[in-house]
Design a protein around this motif. Structure first.
Motif, mmCIF file in Angstrom:
data_model
loop_
_atom_site.group_PDB
_atom_site.id
_atom_site.type_symbol
_atom_site.label_atom_id
_atom_site.label_comp_id
_atom_site.label_asym_id
_atom_site.label_seq_id
_atom_site.Cartn_x
_atom_site.Cartn_y
_atom_site.Cartn_z
ATOM 1 N N LEU A 103 0.872 -1.169 0.000
ATOM 2 C CA LEU A 103 0.000 0.000 0.000
ATOM 3 C C LEU A 103 0.909 1.219 0.000
ATOM 4 O O LEU A 103 1.832 1.306 0.817
ATOM 5 N N THR A 104 0.661 2.137 -0.929
ATOM 6 C CA THR A 104 1.499 3.325 -1.044
ATOM 7 C C THR A 104 0.629 4.562 -1.220
ATOM 8 O O THR A 104 -0.538 4.471 -1.621
ATOM 9 N N ALA A 105 1.246 5.704 -0.954
ATOM 10 C CA ALA A 105 0.550 6.965 -1.219
ATOM 11 C C ALA A 105 0.263 7.085 -2.714
ATOM 12 O O ALA A 105 -0.778 7.625 -3.105
ATOM 13 N N GLU A 106 1.141 6.538 -3.543
ATOM 14 C CA GLU A 106 0.974 6.641 -4.988
ATOM 15 C C GLU A 106 -0.131 5.736 -5.525
ATOM 16 O O GLU A 106 -0.917 6.156 -6.367
ATOM 17 N N ASN A 107 -0.200 4.482 -5.056
ATOM 18 C CA ASN A 107 -1.209 3.583 -5.634
ATOM 19 C C ASN A 107 -2.597 3.766 -5.019
ATOM 20 O O ASN A 107 -3.575 3.301 -5.574
ATOM 21 N N LYS A 108 -2.664 4.419 -3.854
ATOM 22 C CA LYS A 108 -3.938 4.782 -3.215
ATOM 23 C C LYS A 108 -4.843 3.582 -2.916
ATOM 24 O O LYS A 108 -6.034 3.733 -2.671
ATOM 25 N N LEU A 109 -4.290 2.377 -2.941
ATOM 26 C CA LEU A 109 -5.083 1.188 -2.648
ATOM 27 C C LEU A 109 -5.420 1.117 -1.167
ATOM 28 O O LEU A 109 -4.691 1.650 -0.326
ATOM 29 N N GLN A 110 -6.523 0.440 -0.869
ATOM 30 C CA GLN A 110 -6.918 0.168 0.504
ATOM 31 C C GLN A 110 -7.139 -1.334 0.627
ATOM 32 O O GLN A 110 -7.449 -2.005 -0.353
ATOM 33 N N LEU A 111 -6.990 -1.855 1.834
ATOM 34 C CA LEU A 111 -7.275 -3.253 2.094
ATOM 35 C C LEU A 111 -8.339 -3.323 3.166
ATOM 36 O O LEU A 111 -8.209 -2.692 4.218
ATOM 37 N N TYR A 112 -9.392 -4.092 2.883
ATOM 38 C CA TYR A 112 -10.425 -4.352 3.875
ATOM 39 C C TYR A 112 -10.044 -5.640 4.598
ATOM 40 O O TYR A 112 -9.909 -6.695 3.976
ATOM 41 N N VAL A 113 -9.851 -5.520 5.912
ATOM 42 C CA VAL A 113 -9.462 -6.639 6.765
ATOM 43 C C VAL A 113 -10.652 -6.947 7.676
ATOM 44 O O VAL A 113 -10.981 -6.148 8.556
ATOM 45 N N PRO A 114 -11.335 -8.075 7.486
ATOM 46 C CA PRO A 114 -12.547 -8.349 8.263
ATOM 47 C C PRO A 114 -12.267 -8.711 9.720
ATOM 48 O O PRO A 114 -11.132 -8.988 10.105
ATOM 49 N N ARG A 115 -13.321 -8.703 10.503
ATOM 50 C CA ARG A 115 -13.236 -9.141 11.895
ATOM 51 C C ARG A 115 -12.693 -10.565 11.933
ATOM 52 O O ARG A 115 -12.986 -11.372 11.059
ATOM 53 N N GLY A 116 -11.897 -10.850 12.962
ATOM 54 C CA GLY A 116 -11.334 -12.186 13.108
ATOM 55 C C GLY A 116 -10.009 -12.380 12.402
ATOM 56 O O GLY A 116 -9.458 -13.473 12.406
ATOM 57 N N PHE A 117 -9.484 -11.330 11.802
ATOM 58 C CA PHE A 117 -8.198 -11.391 11.113
ATOM 59 C C PHE A 117 -7.126 -10.725 11.963
ATOM 60 O O PHE A 117 -7.384 -9.722 12.629
ATOM 61 N N GLY A 118 -5.914 -11.279 11.908
ATOM 62 C CA GLY A 118 -4.761 -10.574 12.427
ATOM 63 C C GLY A 118 -4.294 -9.605 11.360
ATOM 64 O O GLY A 118 -4.454 -9.853 10.160
ATOM 65 N N HIS A 119 -3.728 -8.489 11.791
ATOM 66 C CA HIS A 119 -3.306 -7.466 10.843
ATOM 67 C C HIS A 119 -1.978 -6.864 11.294
ATOM 68 O O HIS A 119 -1.730 -6.700 12.491
ATOM 69 N N GLY A 120 -1.147 -6.550 10.312
ATOM 70 C CA GLY A 120 0.097 -5.860 10.593
ATOM 71 C C GLY A 120 0.672 -5.255 9.335
ATOM 72 O O GLY A 120 0.170 -5.484 8.235
ATOM 73 N N PHE A 121 1.723 -4.472 9.506
ATOM 74 C CA PHE A 121 2.404 -3.914 8.339
ATOM 75 C C PHE A 121 3.851 -3.626 8.684
ATOM 76 O O PHE A 121 4.212 -3.436 9.849
ATOM 77 N N SER A 122 4.677 -3.619 7.649
ATOM 78 C CA SER A 122 6.083 -3.231 7.775
ATOM 79 C C SER A 122 6.311 -2.007 6.893
ATOM 80 O O SER A 122 5.754 -1.911 5.797
ATOM 81 N N VAL A 123 7.131 -1.098 7.383
ATOM 82 C CA VAL A 123 7.404 0.148 6.656
ATOM 83 C C VAL A 123 8.611 -0.062 5.746
ATOM 84 O O VAL A 123 9.707 -0.391 6.207
ATOM 85 N N LEU A 124 8.389 0.143 4.445
ATOM 86 C CA LEU A 124 9.409 -0.089 3.429
ATOM 87 C C LEU A 124 10.050 1.196 2.905
ATOM 88 O O LEU A 124 11.029 1.141 2.170
ATOM 89 N N SER A 125 9.493 2.341 3.273
ATOM 90 C CA SER A 125 10.023 3.637 2.853
ATOM 91 C C SER A 125 10.666 4.335 4.056
ATOM 92 O O SER A 125 10.591 3.826 5.187
#
Length: 181
Positions: A103-125
Motif C-alpha cells: 500500500l502506497t501513497a501513490e497507488n492509493k489502494l486500501q485493504l479491507y481486513v474483516p473481523r477475526g483477522f490478524g493485521h500488521g504492516f512493515s514500513v518499506l520507505s
C-alpha cells in the motif's frame, strides 16, 4: 471504486477511481453505500486511527477479540508499507492463510481486513503514515495477536531481519499454534 478479491475469504482490495489533471488529483476515499454494495460487508466505521512510522518498523500481528472484534479499512497516506492480513477465524476455509499487498501513497489502494483477522504492516520507505478505519471501538482487554515471525505462518515482511523494529508487545506475542485469537 473497484473491489478486487484476495485469496482470503471476505478480505478485499479497494481501488479508488482517481481523477487527475495538471492541478493534481481527486478521489473518493470511502463511500459507505458503495462499499457495502460491492463487498456485502458492513461499511459503518466508528473510529479512525493514524500512525506514523520510520523504515523498518513492523506493527503486528494484532486483532481485537470477542465483542470488541474490529474490521479495518487500511491505507497508506504517505510512503510505502507491506500490509499483511491473516485469517484467524477457525471456521473459515482460509484459516491460517495470509495475504500481503504493498500500500502506497501513490497507488492509493486500501485493504479491507474483516473481523477475526490478524493485521500488521512493515514500513518499506523512509517514513510512512498509515490510516485505519475501524468498525468497532478499541478495547485494551480484548487485544490478541500472533508473533510477527511465527514459523507456521512464515510471512515474508520484505525487510532484512536486522532492520526490523518492534514494540515490546510485538516481541512477545504468542505463536499461531497457541491460538490467542
Amino acid at each position: 471504486m473497484k473491489v478486487k478479491s484476495t485469496p482470503l475469504q471476505d478480505c478485499y482490495i479497494i481501488e479508488p477511481t482517481v481523477f487527475e489533471d495538471d492541478r493534481g488529483y481527486f478521489f473518493e476515499k470511502f463511500n459507505e453505500k458503495t462499499f457495502e454494495e460491492l463487498t456485502s460487508q458492513n461499511g459503518h466505521f466508528v473510529q479512525d486511527n493514524i500512525s506514523k512510522s520510520s523504515y523498518g518498523v513492523l506493527r503486528g500481528l494484532h486483532l481485537q477479540k470477542g465483542e470488541h472484534a474490529q474490521a479495518k479499512l487500511v491505507s497508506c497516506l504517505e510512503g510505502k508499507v507491506l500490509d499483511v492480513a491473516v485469517d484467524l477465524r477457525p471456521d473459515s476455509p482460509t484459516f491460517g492463510k495470509w495475504y500481503s499487498i504493498e500500500l502506497t501513497a501513490e497507488n492509493k489502494l486500501q485493504l479491507y481486513v474483516p473481523r477475526g483477522f490478524g493485521h500488521g504492516f512493515s514500513v518499506l520507505s523512509k517514513t510512512a503514515v498509515f490510516s485505519y478505519k475501524c468498525d468497532n471501538f478499541y478495547n485494551k482487554e480484548s487485544e490478541g495477536g500472533v508473533l510477527w515471525n511465527d514459523s507456521d505462518l512464515n510471512i515474508d515482511w520484505q525487510l532484512p531481519k536486522k532492520d526490523v523494529i518492534l514494540s515490546e508487545k510485538d516481541m512477545v506475542m504468542p505463536a499461531f499454534s497457541k491460538g490467542n485469537f
